[in-house]
Design an enzyme around this catalytic site. Structure first.
Site, PDB file in Angstrom:
ATOM      1  CB  THR A 124      -0.909   0.006   1.251  1.00  0.00           C
ATOM      2  OG1 THR A 124      -1.450   1.306   1.446  1.00  0.00           O
ATOM      3  CG2 THR A 124      -0.149  -0.365   2.524  1.00  0.00           C
ATOM      4  CG  ASP A 125      -1.057   5.043  -0.964  1.00  0.00           C
ATOM      5  OD1 ASP A 125      -1.629   4.375  -0.081  1.00  0.00           O
ATOM      6  OD2 ASP A 125      -1.610   6.017  -1.531  1.00  0.00           O
ATOM      7  CD  GLU A 126      -3.328   3.537   4.283  1.00  0.00           C
ATOM      8  OE1 GLU A 126      -3.218   3.571   5.514  1.00  0.00           O
ATOM      9  OE2 GLU A 126      -4.403   3.329   3.701  1.00  0.00           O
ATOM     10  CE1 TYR A 149      -3.287  -2.435   6.051  1.00  0.00           C
ATOM     11  CE2 TYR A 149      -3.161  -0.092   5.510  1.00  0.00           C
ATOM     12  CZ  TYR A 149      -3.262  -1.417   5.104  1.00  0.00           C
ATOM     13  OH  TYR A 149      -3.342  -1.717   3.768  1.00  0.00           O
ATOM     14  CE  LYS A 153      -0.116  -4.466   3.157  1.00  0.00           C
ATOM     15  NZ  LYS A 153      -0.559  -5.811   2.658  1.00  0.00           N
TER      16      LYS A 153
HETATM   17  P1  NAD Z   1      -9.923  -7.060   2.962  1.00  0.00           P
HETATM   18  O1  NAD Z   1      -9.824  -6.763   4.424  1.00  0.00           O
HETATM   19  O2  NAD Z   1     -11.186  -6.770   2.242  1.00  0.00           O
HETATM   20  O3  NAD Z   1      -9.588  -8.612   2.700  1.00  0.00           O
HETATM   21  C1  NAD Z   1      -8.564  -9.281   3.372  1.00  0.00           C
HETATM   22  C2  NAD Z   1      -8.745 -10.777   3.120  1.00  0.00           C
HETATM   23  O4  NAD Z   1      -7.659 -11.456   3.766  1.00  0.00           O
HETATM   24  C3  NAD Z   1     -10.039 -11.356   3.712  1.00  0.00           C
HETATM   25  O5  NAD Z   1     -10.647 -12.217   2.779  1.00  0.00           O
HETATM   26  C4  NAD Z   1      -9.559 -12.127   4.940  1.00  0.00           C
HETATM   27  O6  NAD Z   1     -10.392 -13.248   5.248  1.00  0.00           O
HETATM   28  C5  NAD Z   1      -8.177 -12.568   4.495  1.00  0.00           C
HETATM   29  N1  NAD Z   1      -7.283 -12.817   5.636  1.00  0.00           N
HETATM   30  C6  NAD Z   1      -7.067 -12.024   6.722  1.00  0.00           C
HETATM   31  N2  NAD Z   1      -6.202 -12.612   7.562  1.00  0.00           N
HETATM   32  C7  NAD Z   1      -5.842 -13.797   7.000  1.00  0.00           C
HETATM   33  C8  NAD Z   1      -4.970 -14.846   7.387  1.00  0.00           C
HETATM   34  N3  NAD Z   1      -4.284 -14.789   8.530  1.00  0.00           N
HETATM   35  N4  NAD Z   1      -4.813 -15.907   6.546  1.00  0.00           N
HETATM   36  C9  NAD Z   1      -5.504 -15.975   5.390  1.00  0.00           C
HETATM   37  N5  NAD Z   1      -6.375 -15.018   4.983  1.00  0.00           N
HETATM   38  C10 NAD Z   1      -6.535 -13.937   5.779  1.00  0.00           C
HETATM   39  O7  NAD Z   1      -8.692  -6.267   2.320  1.00  0.00           O
HETATM   40  P2  NAD Z   1      -8.568  -5.578   0.882  1.00  0.00           P
HETATM   41  O8  NAD Z   1      -9.054  -4.184   0.979  1.00  0.00           O
HETATM   42  O9  NAD Z   1      -9.105  -6.483  -0.151  1.00  0.00           O
HETATM   43  O10 NAD Z   1      -6.981  -5.515   0.752  1.00  0.00           O
HETATM   44  C11 NAD Z   1      -6.254  -6.613   0.215  1.00  0.00           C
HETATM   45  C12 NAD Z   1      -4.764  -6.283   0.243  1.00  0.00           C
HETATM   46  O11 NAD Z   1      -4.521  -5.084  -0.499  1.00  0.00           O
HETATM   47  C13 NAD Z   1      -4.226  -6.026   1.655  1.00  0.00           C
HETATM   48  O12 NAD Z   1      -2.945  -6.609   1.737  1.00  0.00           O
HETATM   49  C14 NAD Z   1      -4.131  -4.513   1.745  1.00  0.00           C
HETATM   50  O13 NAD Z   1      -3.093  -4.121   2.618  1.00  0.00           O
HETATM   51  C15 NAD Z   1      -3.811  -4.152   0.302  1.00  0.00           C
HETATM   52  N6  NAD Z   1      -4.257  -2.806  -0.144  1.00  0.00           N
HETATM   53  C16 NAD Z   1      -5.541  -2.401   0.081  1.00  0.00           C
HETATM   54  C17 NAD Z   1      -5.955  -1.145  -0.390  1.00  0.00           C
HETATM   55  C18 NAD Z   1      -7.374  -0.675  -0.219  1.00  0.00           C
HETATM   56  O14 NAD Z   1      -7.689   0.478  -0.557  1.00  0.00           O
HETATM   57  N7  NAD Z   1      -8.290  -1.499   0.268  1.00  0.00           N
HETATM   58  C19 NAD Z   1      -5.039  -0.319  -1.059  1.00  0.00           C
HETATM   59  C20 NAD Z   1      -3.733  -0.778  -1.264  1.00  0.00           C
HETATM   60  C21 NAD Z   1      -3.350  -2.025  -0.805  1.00  0.00           C
HETATM   61  P1  TYD Z   2     -10.368   4.472   4.954  1.00  0.00           P
HETATM   62  O1  TYD Z   2     -11.406   4.069   3.982  1.00  0.00           O
HETATM   63  O2  TYD Z   2     -10.395   3.894   6.324  1.00  0.00           O
HETATM   64  O3  TYD Z   2      -8.955   4.251   4.245  1.00  0.00           O
HETATM   65  P2  TYD Z   2      -7.453   4.685   4.734  1.00  0.00           P
HETATM   66  O4  TYD Z   2      -7.505   5.163   6.120  1.00  0.00           O
HETATM   67  O5  TYD Z   2      -6.726   3.392   4.600  1.00  0.00           O
HETATM   68  O6  TYD Z   2      -7.022   5.736   3.765  1.00  0.00           O
HETATM   69  O7  TYD Z   2     -10.437   6.066   5.125  1.00  0.00           O
HETATM   70  C1  TYD Z   2     -10.321   6.929   3.997  1.00  0.00           C
HETATM   71  C2  TYD Z   2     -10.392   8.352   4.527  1.00  0.00           C
HETATM   72  O8  TYD Z   2     -11.699   8.578   5.076  1.00  0.00           O
HETATM   73  C3  TYD Z   2      -9.412   8.631   5.657  1.00  0.00           C
HETATM   74  O9  TYD Z   2      -8.922   9.977   5.525  1.00  0.00           O
HETATM   75  C4  TYD Z   2     -10.251   8.509   6.926  1.00  0.00           C
HETATM   76  C5  TYD Z   2     -11.635   8.974   6.455  1.00  0.00           C
HETATM   77  N1  TYD Z   2     -12.774   8.360   7.169  1.00  0.00           N
HETATM   78  C6  TYD Z   2     -13.768   9.190   7.756  1.00  0.00           C
HETATM   79  O10 TYD Z   2     -13.711  10.428   7.673  1.00  0.00           O
HETATM   80  N2  TYD Z   2     -14.796   8.574   8.412  1.00  0.00           N
HETATM   81  C7  TYD Z   2     -14.897   7.211   8.521  1.00  0.00           C
HETATM   82  O11 TYD Z   2     -15.863   6.721   9.167  1.00  0.00           O
HETATM   83  C8  TYD Z   2     -13.899   6.386   7.905  1.00  0.00           C
HETATM   84  C9  TYD Z   2     -13.974   4.879   7.980  1.00  0.00           C
HETATM   85  C10 TYD Z   2     -12.854   7.004   7.222  1.00  0.00           C
END
Ligand code: NAD
Ligand code: TYD
Length: 335
Positions: A124-126, A149, A153
């Site tokens: 992630t970019d975070e 988090y 990562k």
């Molecule tokens: P999500 O929380 O929707 O899904 C995570 C999945 O991982 C779930 O299906 C969960 O059951 C599984 N999981 C959790 N712990 C596990 C374990 N110990 N063993 C096996 N499976 C397990 O997450 P997401 O939003 O789909 O993100 C997926 C990946 O992409 C993550 O690694 C996250 O850091 C990365 N990512 C997410 C975003 C975003 O905006 N959501 C952006 C950049 C990177």
């Molecule tokens: P989020 O979807 O949790 O992603 P991330 O923190 O990984 O970027 O949050 C996106 C943005 O929205 C972040 O600046 C936090 C804000 N946010 C709220 O203002 N209210 C909320 O209830 C949530 C979940 C997020």
């Protein structure tokens, strides 16, 4: 190709399996997922019957289970499995270290032992921390995570790098900006606000609502991972982003306007501790080196996403009535 997708029952992993099934129907895909609160096999409806797909319930922290699966032989592992919600990591960080860091190390060890050709870590970019009003994250930006988090990562990324440098495992790391789209768990900003607005509930906006995220439609993230998997140079990091910086206020306004809901639904609540101010991705490397580009702009992606939540009320109503409720009540009650 024989692929192992970990965390494929979550938001991005399930979209990726769907994407690969359409793009490369001849690939054999194994989805290994522990089905935590965020994992949902309903996300894979329509795919589960495909003969090139199989699901195995398992935990990436479980060395034995991972090792015996990898002994079957795989061409690549794409690791999506993670705890992914910043607010939960503030509430309790332990499982973030266990899954995101130790789980990654279990996969790396097993990949090496079982001679998996390629390991791709979905990061992630975070991990880069927070930007001021100017500038973009490049692959050379120092790692500087601020939340439990992002710290987990970033830590995983460093282990991936070390397995490449020390043991010669062929690794790739992708660092993507904030995703949105179908099947996103409604604890994240966009699906939370869409589903709350549809239910006539408040939209809890943190702080002044001027934090900036760089949004990408999930299918574009999937196409970028597919590109990196096939053409990325081992040992490299690739940033992925959709060039769509928006404040949380702008996101909120778009949702309310498209749903025809009043601004009075917005509730300003206490800020998230350590809240990163701005994320923005420079995607020059993946565009120039691998000829990838996003296919969706923010407006069309948001329209499609809002429509999906309108058309799939049963999906999110079921999700929101489950164990997620406990966390939601505990987290927002204090604010
Ligand atoms: P999500 O929380 O929707 O899904 C995570 C999945 O991982 C779930 O299906 C969960 O059951 C599984 N999981 C959790 N712990 C596990 C374990 N110990 N063993 C096996 N499976 C397990 O997450 P997401 O939003 O789909 O993100 C997926 C990946 O992409 C993550 O690694 C996250 O850091 C990365 N990512 C997410 C975003 C975003 O905006 N959501 C952006 C950049 C990177
Ligand atoms: P989020 O979807 O949790 O992603 P991330 O923190 O990984 O970027 O949050 C996106 C943005 O929205 C972040 O600046 C936090 C804000 N946010 C709220 O203002 N209210 C909320 O209830 C949530 C979940 C997020």
């Amino acid at each position: 190709m024989k692929l192992l997708v970990t965390g494929g029952a979550g938001f991005i992993g399930s979209n990726f399996i769907r994407f690969m099934n359409a793009r490369h129907p001849q690939y054999a895909v194994t989805n290994f997922d522990a089905l935590t609160y965020a994992g949902n096999l309903e996300n894979l409806e329509g795919i589960s019957e495909s003969s090139s797909y199989r699901f195995i319930r398992g935990d990436i922290r479980d060395r034995q289970a991972v090792d015996s699966l990898l002994a079957e032989g795989f061409d690549a592992i794409i690791n999506f499995a993670a705890e992914s919600h910043v607010d939960r990591s503030i509430d309790n960080a332990a499982v973030f270290v266990e899954t995101n860091v130790l789980g990654t190390q279990v996969l790396l060890d097993a990949a090496l032992r079982n001679k998996v050709t390629l390991y791709l870590q979905v990061s992630t970019d975070e991990v880069y921390g927070s930007l001021g009003p100017e500038g973009l994250f490049t692959e050379r930006t120092p790692i500087s995570p601020n939340s439990p988090y992002s710290a987990s990562k970033a830590s995983a990324d460093l282990f991936v790098r070390a397995w490449n440098e020390t043991f010669g495992l062929k690794t790739l790391i992708t660092r993507c900006s904030n995703n949105y789209g179908p099947y996103q768990f409604p604890e994240k900003l966009i699906p939370l606000f869409i589903t709350n607005a549809l239910a006539g509930e408040h939209l809890p906006l943190y702080g002044d609502g001027l934090n900036v995220r760089d949004w990408i439609y999930v299918e574009d993230h999937c196409s970028a991972i597919d590109t990196v998997l096939h053409h990325g140079r081992p040992g490299q990091v690739y940033n992925i982003g959709g060039n769509a910086e928006k404040t949380n206020r702008e996101i909120t306004a778009t949702i309310l306007q498209q749903l025809g809901k009043p601004e009075s639904l917005i509730r300003h609540v206490a800020d998230r501790p350590g809240h990163d101010r701005r994320y923005a991705i420079d995607n020059t490397k993946i565009r120039q080196e691998l000829a990838w580009q996003p296919a969706h702009d923010f407006e069309s992606g948001m329209r499609a996403t809002i429509q999906w939540y309108l058309d799939n009320r049963e999906w999110w109503r079921r999700v929101k009535s489950g164990a997620y409720r406990d966390f939601y009540e505990r987290w927002y009650e204090k604010r």
